[in-house]
Design an enzyme around this catalytic site. Structure first.
Site, PDB file in Angstrom:
ATOM      1  N   LYS A  82       0.588  -1.144  -0.136  1.00 17.37           N
ATOM      2  CA  LYS A  82       0.021   0.179   0.142  1.00 17.37           C
ATOM      3  C   LYS A  82       0.824   1.146  -0.091  1.00 17.37           C
ATOM      4  O   LYS A  82       0.522   2.290  -0.557  1.00 17.37           O
ATOM      5  CB  LYS A  82      -0.898  -0.129   1.185  1.00 17.37           C
ATOM      6  CG  LYS A  82      -2.042  -1.068   1.079  1.00 17.37           C
ATOM      7  CD  LYS A  82      -3.054  -1.078   2.352  1.00 17.37           C
ATOM      8  CE  LYS A  82      -4.056  -1.982   2.105  1.00 17.37           C
ATOM      9  NZ  LYS A  82      -4.968  -2.247   3.121  1.00 17.37           N
ATOM     10  N   LYS A 106      -4.674  -8.782  -9.883  1.00 16.32           N
ATOM     11  CA  LYS A 106      -5.830  -9.034  -9.207  1.00 16.32           C
ATOM     12  C   LYS A 106      -6.680  -7.639  -9.295  1.00 16.32           C
ATOM     13  O   LYS A 106      -6.280  -6.637  -9.272  1.00 16.32           O
ATOM     14  CB  LYS A 106      -5.086  -8.798  -7.651  1.00 16.32           C
ATOM     15  CG  LYS A 106      -6.476  -8.909  -6.556  1.00 16.32           C
ATOM     16  CD  LYS A 106      -5.961  -8.575  -5.233  1.00 16.32           C
ATOM     17  CE  LYS A 106      -6.703  -7.476  -4.545  1.00 16.32           C
ATOM     18  NZ  LYS A 106      -6.351  -7.115  -3.059  1.00 16.32           N
ATOM     19  N   LYS A 127      -9.994  -1.751  -7.150  1.00 20.40           N
ATOM     20  CA  LYS A 127     -10.346  -0.565  -7.431  1.00 20.40           C
ATOM     21  C   LYS A 127      -9.044   0.404  -7.361  1.00 20.40           C
ATOM     22  O   LYS A 127      -8.780   1.103  -8.496  1.00 20.40           O
ATOM     23  CB  LYS A 127     -11.112   0.085  -6.356  1.00 20.40           C
ATOM     24  CG  LYS A 127     -11.901   1.292  -6.798  1.00 20.40           C
ATOM     25  CD  LYS A 127     -12.807   1.936  -5.840  1.00 20.40           C
ATOM     26  CE  LYS A 127     -12.709   3.214  -6.036  1.00 20.40           C
ATOM     27  NZ  LYS A 127     -12.484   4.199  -4.924  1.00 20.40           N
TER      28      LYS A 127
HETATM   29  P1  TYM Z   1     -10.777  -6.199   1.112  1.00 17.36           P
HETATM   30  O1  TYM Z   1     -11.979  -5.072   1.455  1.00 17.36           O
HETATM   31  O2  TYM Z   1      -9.711  -5.715   0.386  1.00 17.36           O
HETATM   32  O3  TYM Z   1     -11.683  -7.282   0.512  1.00 17.36           O
HETATM   33  C1  TYM Z   1     -13.030  -8.079   0.736  1.00 17.36           C
HETATM   34  C2  TYM Z   1     -12.680  -9.519   0.525  1.00 17.36           C
HETATM   35  O4  TYM Z   1     -12.624  -9.704  -0.741  1.00 17.36           O
HETATM   36  C3  TYM Z   1     -11.443 -10.440  -1.297  1.00 17.36           C
HETATM   37  N1  TYM Z   1     -10.979  -9.880  -2.559  1.00 17.36           N
HETATM   38  C4  TYM Z   1     -10.881 -10.752  -3.520  1.00 17.36           C
HETATM   39  N2  TYM Z   1     -10.658 -11.952  -3.682  1.00 17.36           N
HETATM   40  C5  TYM Z   1     -10.604 -12.514  -4.812  1.00 17.36           C
HETATM   41  N3  TYM Z   1     -10.191 -11.950  -5.929  1.00 17.36           N
HETATM   42  C6  TYM Z   1     -10.156 -10.581  -6.108  1.00 17.36           C
HETATM   43  N4  TYM Z   1      -9.684  -9.641  -7.049  1.00 17.36           N
HETATM   44  C7  TYM Z   1     -10.475  -9.722  -4.702  1.00 17.36           C
HETATM   45  N5  TYM Z   1     -10.757  -8.592  -4.127  1.00 17.36           N
HETATM   46  C8  TYM Z   1     -10.722  -8.670  -3.036  1.00 17.36           C
HETATM   47  C9  TYM Z   1     -10.440 -10.274  -0.233  1.00 17.36           C
HETATM   48  O5  TYM Z   1      -9.419 -11.291   0.005  1.00 17.36           O
HETATM   49  C10 TYM Z   1     -11.307  -9.999   0.982  1.00 17.36           C
HETATM   50  O6  TYM Z   1     -11.778 -11.382   1.528  1.00 17.36           O
HETATM   51  N6  TYM Z   1      -8.510  -6.355   5.392  1.00 17.36           N
HETATM   52  C11 TYM Z   1      -9.707  -6.740   4.634  1.00 17.36           C
HETATM   53  C12 TYM Z   1     -11.045  -6.149   5.369  1.00 17.36           C
HETATM   54  C13 TYM Z   1     -11.030  -6.795   6.838  1.00 17.36           C
HETATM   55  C14 TYM Z   1     -11.252  -8.208   7.080  1.00 17.36           C
HETATM   56  C15 TYM Z   1     -11.210  -8.107   8.743  1.00 17.36           C
HETATM   57  C16 TYM Z   1     -11.352  -9.387   6.745  1.00 17.36           C
HETATM   58  C17 TYM Z   1     -11.156  -5.968   8.115  1.00 17.36           C
HETATM   59  N7  TYM Z   1     -11.078  -6.712   8.909  1.00 17.36           N
HETATM   60  C18 TYM Z   1     -11.408  -9.285   9.357  1.00 17.36           C
HETATM   61  C19 TYM Z   1     -11.584 -10.705   7.287  1.00 17.36           C
HETATM   62  C20 TYM Z   1     -11.709 -10.497   8.647  1.00 17.36           C
HETATM   63  C21 TYM Z   1      -9.788  -6.140   3.383  1.00 17.36           C
HETATM   64  O7  TYM Z   1      -8.936  -5.149   3.041  1.00 17.36           O
HETATM   65  O8  TYM Z   1     -10.648  -6.666   2.472  1.00 17.36           O
END
Ligand code: TYM
Length: 319
Positions: free
Chosen positions: A110, A190, A193
């Site tokens: 990031k 991947k 956004k």
């Molecule tokens: P975030 O908001 O980036 O994404 C949410 C979930 O979607 C999955 N994901 C994907 N899976 C496959 N291919 C893709 N292109 C793709 N883009 C997103 C992510 O792996 C995720 O499962 N840090 C986390 C949010 C969070 C969280 C938590 C998750 C906060 N607290 C506790 C699990 C447990 C995040 O930024 O996900």
């Protein structure tokens, strides 16, 4: 079994979110106890306008409900509605070694992409650990990119238990569904956004069309045989097809005679068939339905969180 997952409200919901996250979680509803958290505190690391965050949070609730989330079968809530998350994150921060956080790949990634390197971003995995541990969640369904964070939560739970007492916190494991562990974007990286490579689920028709017609391909001509396993158009299309349909389409690629332009048009058609009912529901949902869903979810989440916090603050000596 108790399942907790989280998603950041950081903008437009895309196919990566749907297949990597929404669909899995909606499919699991009712089988186990499901807690679906909208990580608005985490989003403060990247969304720096109050109005934007408010809008993103609301639209994520709408997206969830449009995708078939039933508030009577699971709990959907905002992280900030349960104050225990931030409190537990501080307590866990005091057992988390700096070295553990310094190894976090997502922090480096990031910062490299231009996000401000502040303390919130650095300690992001500690808050994520709190999100999971506060609910004694044993299973966390995520995409591949989040596995390290879940492993860190497990390490932090063990550190805490070593210091304060065995079995105080449950050590979680990630659950990654192989087929959807990493949904590619229109450039093959991947879908995200922040990479500018998304296909929005609820975007205007023209925007969806532009994204799909812009998927990167090789330079093979119409008559050339094409390897479906090498094609981003095929990889995305296959997500919306059953096994027999996938095989049919793969044969068309291999046989030659299908140009990428036509392959993309087929994908576009499948997209609108597949997401049509969800897009309609999305447009029809009322604000009051969104509010009711998150209030119900938060009430349930708070009940569980307060029991864990009672145990934790007693163990560390804050009562
Ligand atoms: P975030 O908001 O980036 O994404 C949410 C979930 O979607 C999955 N994901 C994907 N899976 C496959 N291919 C893709 N292109 C793709 N883009 C997103 C992510 O792996 C995720 O499962 N840090 C986390 C949010 C969070 C969280 C938590 C998750 C906060 N607290 C506790 C699990 C447990 C995040 O930024 O996900």
């Amino acid at each position: 079994m108790r399942i907790l997952t989280g998603i950041q409200p950081s903008g437009t919901t895309h196919l990566g979110n749907y297949f990597g996250y929404f669909k899995q979680n909606v499919d699991l509803l009712g089988e186990e106890e499901n807690l679906l958290m909208i990580a608005d505190l985490h989003a403060l690391t990247s969304v720096h306008s109050g109005d934007e965050l408010r809008e993103y949070r609301q639209s994520l609730v709408r997206d969830f409900l449009a995708c078939g989330f039933d508030p009577n079968k699971g709990s959907l809530f905002f992280q900030s509605y349960v104050p225990g998350h931030a409190e537990l994150a501080w307590i866990l921060g005091c057992v988390t070694p700096m070295g553990l956080l310094e190894r976090a790949v997502s922090y480096k990634d990031k910062v490299q992409r231009g996000l401000e390197a502040n303390a919130g971003l650095f300690t992001y995995p500690v808050l994520q650990a709190a999100d999971i541990l506060i609910y004694d969640a044993d299973t966390v369904p995520v995409g591949k990119d989040q596995v390290q964070h879940i492993e860190m939560a497990s390490d932090i739970a063990k550190k805490f238990n070593n210091r304060y007492g065995k079995d105080l916190l449950v050590s979680p494991v990630p659950r990654v569904v192989k087929e959807v562990a990493l949904i590619p974007g229109i450039d093959g990286q991947k879908m995200s956004k922040s990479y500018g490579n998304i296909i929005p689920m609820f975007g205007e028709e023209k925007v969806v069309e532009k994204a799909i017609m812009g998927i990167v391909t090789d330079s093979k001509g119409v008559e050339d045989a094409k390897d479906p396993d090498e094609s981003i158009v095929f990889a995305i299309h296959a997500l919306m097809l059953d096994a027999a349909e996938q095989k049919d389409l793969a044969d068309k690629y291999r046989n030659g005679g299908l140009g990428y332009g036509d392959a993309k048009k087929m994908l576009l058609e499948t997209f609108f068939d597949y997401f049509g009912p969800m897009r309609k529901k999305h447009a029809d949902l009322k604000e009051s339905e969104l509010e009711e869903a998150v209030q119900m979810g938060a009430k349930h989440a708070k009940g569980i969180a307060s029991q864990t916090m009672e145990r934790v603050i007693t163990a560390v000596g804050l009562v």
